[in-house]
Design an enzyme around this catalytic site. Structure first.
Site, short mmCIF file in Angstrom:
data_model
loop_
_atom_site.label_atom_id
_atom_site.label_comp_id
_atom_site.label_asym_id
_atom_site.label_seq_id
_atom_site.Cartn_x
_atom_site.Cartn_y
_atom_site.Cartn_z
CG ASN A 150 -2.15 1.15 0.68
OD1 ASN A 150 -2.49 1.46 0.48
ND2 ASN A 150 -1.86 1.89 2.14
CG HIS A 170 -0.71 6.07 5.06
ND1 HIS A 170 -1.92 5.92 4.90
CD2 HIS A 170 0.07 7.14 6.27
CE1 HIS A 170 -2.54 7.02 6.12
NE2 HIS A 170 -1.13 7.77 6.60
CG ASP A 211 -2.31 3.58 7.02
OD1 ASP A 211 -2.95 3.50 6.16
OD2 ASP A 211 -3.59 4.42 7.16
CB SER A 235 4.88 5.45 3.99
OG SER A 235 5.31 5.90 5.14
C1 GRF Z 1 -2.67 8.86 -1.81
O1 GRF Z 1 -2.20 9.74 -1.36
C2 GRF Z 1 -2.10 7.57 -1.65
O2 GRF Z 1 -1.20 8.34 -0.94
C3 GRF Z 1 -3.80 7.21 -0.39
O3 GRF Z 1 -5.10 7.34 -1.64
C4 GRF Z 1 -4.52 8.60 -2.58
C5 GRF Z 1 -4.58 7.98 -4.12
O4 GRF Z 1 -4.17 9.09 -5.15
N1 GRF Z 1 -3.40 5.64 -0.03
P1 GRF Z 1 -4.46 8.15 -6.58
O5 GRF Z 1 -6.07 7.59 -6.67
O6 GRF Z 1 -3.69 7.05 -6.64
O7 GRF Z 1 -4.41 9.81 -6.90
#
Ligand code: GRF
Length: 234
Positions: free
Chosen positions: A110, A112, A152, A143
């Site tokens: 993932n 974050h 997370d 991260s």
């Molecule tokens: C990103 O900021 C990611 O870190 C978080 O959700 C957002 C997704 O953005 N988990 P996108 O849909 O890839 O533009």
């Protein structure tokens, strides 16, 4: 030697800009394929990109299920067809049960928008900014981590950080962090590709130990250089 491409299933709920960044970075790489894009949101903008690129789509609207587990099971049933080696969460806004994570043998990563373990959960940019304004924070970033049952909380693989500027707002931080994410996530996917055989066949190893123990930490400028080096951009 690889016998077939490593199969990635990418999960999105919204814009899908990280999915797009990963897809773009993998074009022309026959060792890996995005076998399907999964969403819980039929209106996710990222699905348009998936359609335009003729990728397989699994869309199961969580609102139409009675329980989290029923929703997950519907996704699992459809995913069986594609047998993904690795699940890439890219802005997927649902928390998984341990059952789902174990079903995929914890082969899930993932991204974050914070420097974990700081600022788990939502509204990270606003919270970081509030701390910056109190003089308690100087940096922010993102991260990439393994997914575990705690939100997370899985082991961090890599991070990219930036120095918060006096004029930053929550929105400018979101944009600046997004730029980092679009470099960091493809770099981590490329690193994992080097371990394709292990990911694919050795289901009994501790996946979290697949990469080096130390967290890879990049400053903004280092990250760009690493991206260009990884994807041979001259
Ligand atoms: C990103 O900021 C990611 O870190 C978080 O959700 C957002 C997704 O953005 N988990 P996108 O849909 O890839 O533009």
């Amino acid at each position: 030697m690889s016998t077939r491409a490593l199969k990635l299933a990418v999960f999105i709920s919204g814009t899908g800009s990280n999915f797009k960044a990963i897809h773009t970075s993998l074009k022309n790489n026959s060792d890996v394929e995005i076998c399907c894009v999964v969403s819980n949101n039929p209106d996710a903008i990222g699905l348009e990109y998936a359609k335009a690129n003729e990728l397989n789509i699994i869309c199961q609207d969580h609102k139409t299920f009675e329980s989290r587990q029923a929703h997950e099971q519907a996704i699992i049933n459809e995913l069986e067809k594609y047998q993904p080696d690795l699940i890439i969460l890219a802005g997927y806004m649902r928390v998984f049960t341990a059952y789902f994570i174990e079903h995929f043998d914890t082969r899930m990563i993932n991204i974050h928008p914070s420097l974990l373990p700081l600022y788990k959960g939502l509204n990270t940019h606003q919270r970081v900014l509030e701390d910056f304004n109190k003089g308690n924070q100087t940096h922010h970033g993102c991260s990439v981590h393994w997914v575990s049952a705690g939100v997370d909380e899985g082991r961090v693989i890599a991070q990219a950080q930036l120095a918060i500027a006096q004029e930053d707002t929550a929105d400018s931080l979101r944009q600046r962090v997004h730029i980092l994410e679009h470099k960091l996530y493809p770099i981590v996917v490329a690193l994992l590709l080097q371990k394709s055989e292990t990911i694919r066949y050795n289901k009994s190893n501790n996946i979290e130990e697949l990469l080096e123990e130390d967290i890879l930490l990049f400053e903004e400028s280092q990250l760009i250089a690493k991206y260009d080096e990884t994807f041979e951009i001259t």
